[in-house]
Write an enzyme that holds these catalytic residues in place. Structure first.
Site, PDB file in Angstrom:
ATOM      1  N   ALA A 104      49.875   0.216 -40.941  1.00 28.28           N
ATOM      2  CA  ALA A 104      51.150  -0.048 -40.308  1.00 28.28           C
ATOM      3  C   ALA A 104      51.630  -1.492 -40.548  1.00 28.28           C
ATOM      4  CB  ALA A 104      50.972   0.223 -38.858  1.00 28.28           C
ATOM      5  N   GLU A 170      41.744  -0.843 -37.119  1.00 28.26           N
ATOM      6  CA  GLU A 170      42.433  -1.520 -35.968  1.00 28.26           C
ATOM      7  C   GLU A 170      41.579  -2.266 -35.037  1.00 28.26           C
ATOM      8  OE1 GLU A 170      44.627   1.963 -37.407  1.00 28.26           O
ATOM      9  OE2 GLU A 170      42.484   1.756 -37.177  1.00 28.26           O
TER      10      GLU A 170
END
Length: 296
Positions: A104, A170
Site C-alpha cells: 500500500a 506490516e
C-alpha cells in the site's frame, strides 16, 4: 524472423519514439490487442486471439506499483468495464517485472488518524476485486508485499514469475495487514507458516509459495504474462455463465462447513440443468464435436 516481427522492429526503430507505449505499437501494426479506457495508474486492454481476455497492468513504476487510492479506483473501474464486456471471459492482473505491487502507499497512509480510518472504513473499497464474477488470474513478478500480496490473494488463481517474492511486512511498520492478509494467508498456507510470515515480516520465494499452495504455477519471468493469458483464453472458451457459477461454488467452500458446502454445490449443479450451455455441452460430447456455448 517473421514478416510481422520484422514490421514491428522497423516500425519501432524508424517511426515511433524509443519510449513509445507498446500498446500503440501493437495497435498500429494490427496485433490482437485492444486498449480499454483511459486510466492514470493502470493500463487496461483486451488480449487473446478472440480479444476475450481482459489484461490489467498496474502502472506506477516509480513507486513500484504502490497501491494508492487512485490506483485502486482505476482498478475497480477497469474491473467493472471488463465485467460488463460480454466478450471477456477471464481477467489477468499483473504489474511490472520488478514489482507486482510493493505494498500500500505508505506516504498516503502515514498521516491518517484512527477516527478517520475507522469512521471511513478505510480500505473497504479494495474488496471490489473479490466481487468480480469473472475469474481473475494474478500474474506476479517481482515484489508482492503487504497490500500487493493481499491483492494477489484476492484473485482466483495466482501464477508467479520465478523471481517473485511474497510477504506481509506490516509488522515492521507498527501495524498489521488490513486487506485480508491475516485471513487469506492462513487459508492458503496454513496457520504456522502464515503466522511466521506475518510476525517476522519475512518473505516467501515463488518456489516456496508454490510448494505451500499459495501459487499454482511458476514460470520464467518473461513467459509469465503470456502463460497467464493462455490460461485465461482457455477459461474464456467455456460457458461464462457456468464459469461464474463454478467460481461461486468454490469460493463458498471457504465460508461454509463441509456439509453446507456440499449442499450448496449440489444446488448449483442442479441449476446448470436450467441453462442452454449445459445441454449444448453434453450434446456436443455425445456427438463428438466442439460445443458452441452461448452463455445462456
Amino acid at each position: 524472423m517473421s514478416s510481422l516481427n520484422f514490421a514491428r522492429n522497423v516500425f519501432a526503430k524508424l517511426i515511433l519514439p524509443v519510449k513509445c507505449n507498446l500498446r500503440l505499437l501493437d495497435k498500429a501494426i494490427g496485433s490482437r490487442c485492444m486498449s480499454i479506457g483511459n486510466y492514470e495508474y493502470i493500463i487496461a486492454e483486451k488480449k487473446g486471439e478472440k480479444n476475450n481476455v481482459g489484461l490489467i497492468k498496474l502502472n506506477r513504476p516509480r513507486a513500484l506499483n504502490a497501491l494508492c487510492d487512485g490506483l485502486m479506483k482505476d482498478l475497480k473501474n477497469a474491473l467493472d468495464a471488463f465485467e460488463a464486456d460480454k466478450d471477456v471471459g477471464c481477467i489477468v492482473l499483473t504489474g511490472s517485472e520488478k514489482a507486482f505491487a510493493a505494498g500500500a502507499d505508505i506516504k498516503e497512509m502515514s498521516q491518517k488518524e484512527f477516527s478517520e480510518v475507522y469512521g471511513g472504513n478505510f480500505l473497504s473499497h479494495w474488496n471490489s476485486l473479490t466481487q468480480c464474477k469473472k475469474p481473475v488470474i494474478a500474474a506476479v513478478n517481482g515484489y508482492a508485499l503487504g497490500g500487493g500480496c493481499e491483492l494477489a490473494m484476492m484473485c482466483d488463481i495466482i501464477y508467479a514469475g520465478d523471481k517473485a517474492q511474497f510477504g506481509q511486512p506490516e509488522i515492521t511498520l507498527g501495524t498489521i495487514p488490513g486487506a485480508g492478509g491475516t485471513q487469506r494467508l492462513c487459508k492458503a498456507v496454513g496457520k504456522s507458516r502464515a503466522m511466521e510470515m506475518i510476525l517476522t515480516g519475512d518473505r516467501m520465494s515463488a518456489q516456496e509459495a508454490q510448494t505451500s499452495g499459495l501459487v499454482s504455477k511458476v514460470f520464467p519471468v518473461n513467459q509469465l504474462v503470456d502463460e497467464a493469458i493462455k490460461s485465461a483464453e482457455k477459461i474464456s472458451g467455456f460457458s461464462k455463465l457456468t464459469i461464474a457459477m463454478c467460481k461461486e461454488a468454490v469460493n463458498t467452500a471457504y465460508e461454509l462447513s463441509l456439509q453446507e458446502g456440499l449442499h450448496f454445490e449440489k444446488r448449483i449443479f442442479h441449476a446448470t440443468f436450467a441453462t442452454k450451455d449445459r445441454k449444448e455441452g453434453m450434446t456436443a460430447f455425445l456427438e463428438k464435436r466442439q460445443p458452441n456455448f452461448t452463455d445462456s
